[in-house]
Design a protein around this motif. Sequence first.
Motif, PDB file in Angstrom:
ATOM      1  N   ALA A   1     -30.823 -29.957 -41.774  1.00  0.00           N
ATOM      2  CA  ALA A   1     -30.731 -28.500 -41.830  1.00  0.00           C
ATOM      3  C   ALA A   1     -32.045 -27.891 -42.306  1.00  0.00           C
ATOM      4  O   ALA A   1     -32.508 -26.876 -41.767  1.00  0.00           O
ATOM      5  N   ALA A   2     -32.655 -28.497 -43.316  1.00  0.00           N
ATOM      6  CA  ALA A   2     -33.925 -27.981 -43.830  1.00  0.00           C
ATOM      7  C   ALA A   2     -35.009 -28.041 -42.763  1.00  0.00           C
ATOM      8  O   ALA A   2     -35.802 -27.099 -42.608  1.00  0.00           O
TER       9      ALA A   2
ATOM     10  N   SER B   1     -16.696 -17.672 -39.754  1.00  0.00           N
ATOM     11  CA  SER B   1     -17.337 -17.739 -41.066  1.00  0.00           C
ATOM     12  C   SER B   1     -17.975 -19.100 -41.282  1.00  0.00           C
ATOM     13  O   SER B   1     -17.647 -20.081 -40.616  1.00  0.00           O
ATOM     14  N   ALA B   2     -18.887 -19.163 -42.262  1.00  0.00           N
ATOM     15  CA  ALA B   2     -19.539 -20.427 -42.588  1.00  0.00           C
ATOM     16  C   ALA B   2     -18.506 -21.466 -43.021  1.00  0.00           C
ATOM     17  O   ALA B   2     -18.642 -22.653 -42.726  1.00  0.00           O
ATOM     18  N   PHE B   3     -17.465 -21.025 -43.700  1.00  0.00           N
ATOM     19  CA  PHE B   3     -16.448 -21.975 -44.161  1.00  0.00           C
ATOM     20  C   PHE B   3     -15.742 -22.634 -42.985  1.00  0.00           C
ATOM     21  O   PHE B   3     -15.571 -23.857 -42.965  1.00  0.00           O
TER      22      PHE B   3
ATOM     23  N   THR C   1     -24.187 -16.263 -39.521  1.00  0.00           N
ATOM     24  CA  THR C   1     -24.061 -15.646 -40.847  1.00  0.00           C
ATOM     25  C   THR C   1     -25.219 -14.717 -41.174  1.00  0.00           C
ATOM     26  O   THR C   1     -25.115 -13.896 -42.085  1.00  0.00           O
ATOM     27  N   GLY C   2     -26.356 -14.859 -40.465  1.00  0.00           N
ATOM     28  CA  GLY C   2     -27.529 -14.034 -40.751  1.00  0.00           C
ATOM     29  C   GLY C   2     -28.271 -14.467 -41.999  1.00  0.00           C
ATOM     30  O   GLY C   2     -29.088 -13.715 -42.532  1.00  0.00           O
ATOM     31  N   SER C   3     -28.022 -15.671 -42.476  1.00  0.00           N
ATOM     32  CA  SER C   3     -28.628 -16.117 -43.731  1.00  0.00           C
ATOM     33  C   SER C   3     -29.075 -17.559 -43.630  1.00  0.00           C
ATOM     34  O   SER C   3     -28.276 -18.444 -43.284  1.00  0.00           O
ATOM     35  N   ARG C   4     -30.347 -17.826 -43.949  1.00  0.00           N
ATOM     36  CA  ARG C   4     -30.830 -19.199 -44.001  1.00  0.00           C
ATOM     37  C   ARG C   4     -30.139 -19.979 -45.119  1.00  0.00           C
ATOM     38  O   ARG C   4     -29.816 -21.158 -44.963  1.00  0.00           O
ATOM     39  N   LYS C   5     -29.941 -19.307 -46.245  1.00  0.00           N
ATOM     40  CA  LYS C   5     -29.320 -19.980 -47.385  1.00  0.00           C
ATOM     41  C   LYS C   5     -27.898 -20.421 -47.048  1.00  0.00           C
ATOM     42  O   LYS C   5     -27.504 -21.550 -47.339  1.00  0.00           O
ATOM     43  N   ARG C   6     -27.115 -19.535 -46.428  1.00  0.00           N
ATOM     44  CA  ARG C   6     -25.744 -19.905 -46.072  1.00  0.00           C
ATOM     45  C   ARG C   6     -25.731 -21.028 -45.041  1.00  0.00           C
ATOM     46  O   ARG C   6     -24.869 -21.913 -45.087  1.00  0.00           O
TER      47      ARG C   6
END
Length: 267
Positions: A26-27, A127-129, A183-188
């Motif tokens: 993922a990174a 959702s990410a979940f 999600t629009g988020s790299r962190k998520r």
Amino acid sequence: MEATNQDLMLGLLLSLFAGLSTCIGAAVALFLKRTDTRVLTYALGASAGVMVYISFMELLPEAGRFLQEGSGKWVSIAAFFGGMVLAGAIDRLVPEDENPHEIHTAGDLDAARTTGEFSAQVGVRRSAFLFAAAIAIHNFPEGIATMASAFDNPGTAFSVAFAVAIHNLPEGIAVALPLMFATGSRKRAFWGATLSGLAEPVGALVAMLILLPFLTPTLLAVLFCVVAGFMVYISFDELLPMAERWGHHHLSIGGVISGMLLMALVL
């Protein structure tokens, strides 16, 4: 059949190592500027080579120590092909649009990185979940496999964990790209992929708590055959077709051969 505390700890640590390889992939996906399909092709080919080699040269021969001629031979055949059926059934539980193994073209991957079009194309809007839960369906049995192998032979456990870890690197890429734009988020996206990988140590815990009291040499041998069938199915149904999708045929074959050679040297 009795497993020591060291065997159990080894199984948990190896399954954790294999699961966390997903977050490494993922990174890589989130911080590289452009998707290098040649690297992906080689990695997927190597992953398939590792899994196929371990299945036929490690797991099945190990199972043969306990399953003797006669009825045992037929049990091993049934368990091996049963593992393939199980892998196919699990794959069908995940809708195609949500399946991390359904990567499309190099253009799709780069579009995901720059415009978010990939999430619209494949319908990754949950959702990410929910997305991570879908990936966990694939990862959970791999944790069981790692723990089961640790019950019998630490060398086999290292081989299985290594094969799963290599498989999880490109899987982390496959999970993170659509999840990032869903999600629009790299962190998520990063943590979603990481959590999906943690399904493997959870599977190992389930194996330890549920399978251990009933574990016999015969049951362990059957598990090895099932795991071998599972790995062979993943290699031929998912990893190799995905590697071939980008047109680097010889590179994917080189990956398969080098993956097998690596495991031959390690084993």
